[in-house]
Scaffold this motif. Structure first.
Motif, PDB file in Angstrom:
ATOM      1  N   ILE A   1       0.861  -1.177   0.000  1.00 14.41           N
ATOM      2  CA  ILE A   1       0.000   0.000   0.000  1.00 14.41           C
ATOM      3  C   ILE A   1       0.901   1.231   0.000  1.00 14.41           C
ATOM      4  N   THR A   2       0.570   2.178  -0.871  1.00 16.75           N
ATOM      5  CA  THR A   2       1.363   3.398  -0.965  1.00 16.75           C
ATOM      6  C   THR A   2       0.802   4.468  -0.029  1.00 16.75           C
ATOM      7  N   SER A   3       1.516   5.584   0.055  1.00 18.61           N
ATOM      8  CA  SER A   3       1.053   6.684   0.891  1.00 18.61           C
ATOM      9  C   SER A   3      -0.253   7.272   0.369  1.00 18.61           C
ATOM     10  N   ALA A   4      -0.515   7.074  -0.927  1.00 17.60           N
ATOM     11  CA  ALA A   4      -1.753   7.564  -1.529  1.00 17.60           C
ATOM     12  C   ALA A   4      -2.897   6.577  -1.353  1.00 17.60           C
ATOM     13  N   GLY A   5      -2.595   5.398  -0.801  1.00 14.02           N
ATOM     14  CA  GLY A   5      -3.635   4.408  -0.585  1.00 14.02           C
ATOM     15  C   GLY A   5      -3.796   3.400  -1.708  1.00 14.02           C
ATOM     16  N   THR A   6      -2.922   3.474  -2.703  1.00 22.12           N
ATOM     17  CA  THR A   6      -2.960   2.494  -3.787  1.00 22.12           C
ATOM     18  C   THR A   6      -2.494   1.147  -3.273  1.00 22.12           C
ATOM     19  N   THR A   7      -3.216   0.098  -3.628  1.00 25.58           N
ATOM     20  CA  THR A   7      -2.866  -1.245  -3.154  1.00 25.58           C
ATOM     21  C   THR A   7      -2.566  -2.171  -4.331  1.00 25.58           C
ATOM     22  N   SER A   8      -1.811  -3.206  -4.026  1.00 26.88           N
ATOM     23  CA  SER A   8      -1.499  -4.227  -5.015  1.00 26.88           C
ATOM     24  C   SER A   8      -1.259  -5.530  -4.270  1.00 26.88           C
ATOM     25  N   TYR A   9      -1.560  -6.651  -4.940  1.00 21.19           N
ATOM     26  CA  TYR A   9      -1.488  -7.952  -4.293  1.00 21.19           C
ATOM     27  C   TYR A   9      -0.816  -8.986  -5.188  1.00 21.19           C
ATOM     28  N   ALA A  10      -0.171  -9.940  -4.559  1.00 22.22           N
ATOM     29  CA  ALA A  10       0.329 -11.093  -5.283  1.00 22.22           C
ATOM     30  C   ALA A  10      -0.871 -11.893  -5.783  1.00 22.22           C
ATOM     31  N   ASP A  11      -0.704 -12.533  -6.923  1.00 21.11           N
ATOM     32  CA  ASP A  11      -1.815 -13.291  -7.507  1.00 21.11           C
ATOM     33  C   ASP A  11      -2.332 -14.364  -6.553  1.00 21.11           C
ATOM     34  N   SER A  12      -1.445 -14.919  -5.754  1.00 22.40           N
ATOM     35  CA  SER A  12      -1.818 -16.021  -4.871  1.00 22.40           C
ATOM     36  C   SER A  12      -2.774 -15.595  -3.764  1.00 22.40           C
ATOM     37  N   VAL A  13      -2.856 -14.297  -3.468  1.00 24.30           N
ATOM     38  CA  VAL A  13      -3.718 -13.835  -2.373  1.00 24.30           C
ATOM     39  C   VAL A  13      -4.799 -12.871  -2.844  1.00 24.30           C
ATOM     40  N   LYS A  14      -4.761 -12.508  -4.117  1.00 25.62           N
ATOM     41  CA  LYS A  14      -5.722 -11.537  -4.640  1.00 25.62           C
ATOM     42  C   LYS A  14      -7.155 -12.024  -4.427  1.00 25.62           C
ATOM     43  N   GLY A  15      -7.995 -11.130  -3.924  1.00 25.56           N
ATOM     44  CA  GLY A  15      -9.383 -11.489  -3.659  1.00 25.56           C
ATOM     45  C   GLY A  15      -9.616 -12.094  -2.289  1.00 25.56           C
ATOM     46  N   ARG A  16      -8.534 -12.447  -1.588  1.00 29.25           N
ATOM     47  CA  ARG A  16      -8.676 -13.050  -0.253  1.00 29.25           C
ATOM     48  C   ARG A  16      -8.069 -12.151   0.834  1.00 29.25           C
ATOM     49  N   PHE A  17      -7.008 -11.441   0.498  1.00 24.76           N
ATOM     50  CA  PHE A  17      -6.306 -10.594   1.467  1.00 24.76           C
ATOM     51  C   PHE A  17      -6.585  -9.132   1.158  1.00 24.76           C
ATOM     52  N   THR A  18      -6.617  -8.316   2.204  1.00 24.77           N
ATOM     53  CA  THR A  18      -6.799  -6.881   2.054  1.00 24.77           C
ATOM     54  C   THR A  18      -5.807  -6.149   2.945  1.00 24.77           C
ATOM     55  N   ILE A  19      -5.041  -5.252   2.340  1.00 17.61           N
ATOM     56  CA  ILE A  19      -4.098  -4.438   3.100  1.00 17.61           C
ATOM     57  C   ILE A  19      -4.694  -3.053   3.299  1.00 17.61           C
ATOM     58  N   SER A  20      -4.475  -2.480   4.470  1.00 18.29           N
ATOM     59  CA  SER A  20      -4.975  -1.138   4.737  1.00 18.29           C
ATOM     60  C   SER A  20      -4.033  -0.446   5.725  1.00 18.29           C
ATOM     61  N   ARG A  21      -4.120   0.862   5.768  1.00 19.34           N
ATOM     62  CA  ARG A  21      -3.291   1.602   6.708  1.00 19.34           C
ATOM     63  C   ARG A  21      -4.160   2.585   7.478  1.00 19.34           C
ATOM     64  N   ASP A  22      -3.847   2.768   8.736  1.00 19.79           N
ATOM     65  CA  ASP A  22      -4.559   3.709   9.583  1.00 19.79           C
ATOM     66  C   ASP A  22      -3.521   4.678  10.141  1.00 19.79           C
ATOM     67  N   ASN A  23      -3.442   5.838   9.518  1.00 18.31           N
ATOM     68  CA  ASN A  23      -2.417   6.800   9.923  1.00 18.31           C
ATOM     69  C   ASN A  23      -2.646   7.310  11.345  1.00 18.31           C
ATOM     70  N   ALA A  24      -3.889   7.366  11.766  1.00 18.37           N
ATOM     71  CA  ALA A  24      -4.189   7.851  13.123  1.00 18.37           C
ATOM     72  C   ALA A  24      -3.665   6.888  14.184  1.00 18.37           C
ATOM     73  N   LYS A  25      -3.685   5.588  13.848  1.00 14.94           N
ATOM     74  CA  LYS A  25      -3.224   4.570  14.798  1.00 14.94           C
ATOM     75  C   LYS A  25      -1.813   4.097  14.492  1.00 14.94           C
ATOM     76  N   ASN A  26      -1.216   4.668  13.429  1.00 16.45           N
ATOM     77  CA  ASN A  26       0.143   4.286  13.033  1.00 16.45           C
ATOM     78  C   ASN A  26       0.272   2.781  12.805  1.00 16.45           C
ATOM     79  N   THR A  27      -0.705   2.214  12.110  1.00 13.94           N
ATOM     80  CA  THR A  27      -0.679   0.783  11.849  1.00 13.94           C
ATOM     81  C   THR A  27      -1.004   0.479  10.384  1.00 13.94           C
ATOM     82  N   VAL A  28      -0.487  -0.633   9.927  1.00 15.48           N
ATOM     83  CA  VAL A  28      -0.887  -1.201   8.641  1.00 15.48           C
ATOM     84  C   VAL A  28      -1.369  -2.609   8.946  1.00 15.48           C
ATOM     85  N   THR A  29      -2.482  -2.986   8.368  1.00 19.46           N
ATOM     86  CA  THR A  29      -3.066  -4.279   8.670  1.00 19.46           C
ATOM     87  C   THR A  29      -3.182  -5.127   7.411  1.00 19.46           C
TER      88      THR A  29
END
Length: 114
Positions: free
Chosen positions: A50-78
């Protein structure tokens, strides 16, 4: 700056887990955040980014099953992992790029098994 990953564990096939990576500083200073994984006897592989702009990308093996996100307020990426498969078993690592430097968190083990 340190990255601290957590949330791994044992889950049955088809189940879900949510991994978190907490930054000791402001996570919005990272222009790029990634999750990698390394299965036993295999090389480390990229899973999602995930980029600072919120753009995401996934490996083919996990696409559609995994979701990456970032919470700047909590200083976390999940990484929300659904429909887990035995082949998702690995140590998962978070990774960040900031001001030309690379940061790795310690791994968290995910085991998918019945």
């Amino acid at each position: 700056v340190q990255l601290q990953a957590s949330g791994g564990g044992l889950v049955q096939p088809g189940g879900s887990l949510r991994l978190s990576c907490a930054a000791s500083g402001n996570i919005d200073m990272f222009n790029l955040l990634r999750w990698y994984r390394q299965a036993p006897g295999k090389q480390r592989e990229w899973v999602a980014l995930i980029t600072s702009a919120g753009t995401t990308s996934y490996a083919d093996s996990v696409k559609g099953r995994f979701t990456i996100s970032r919470d700047n307020a909590k200083n976390t990426v999940t990484l929300q992992m659904n429909s887990l498969k035995p082949e998702d078993t690995a140590v998962y690592y978070c990774y960040g790029e900031r001001a030309g430097k690379i940061y790795w968190g310690q791994g968290t083990l995910v085991t998918v098994s019945s």
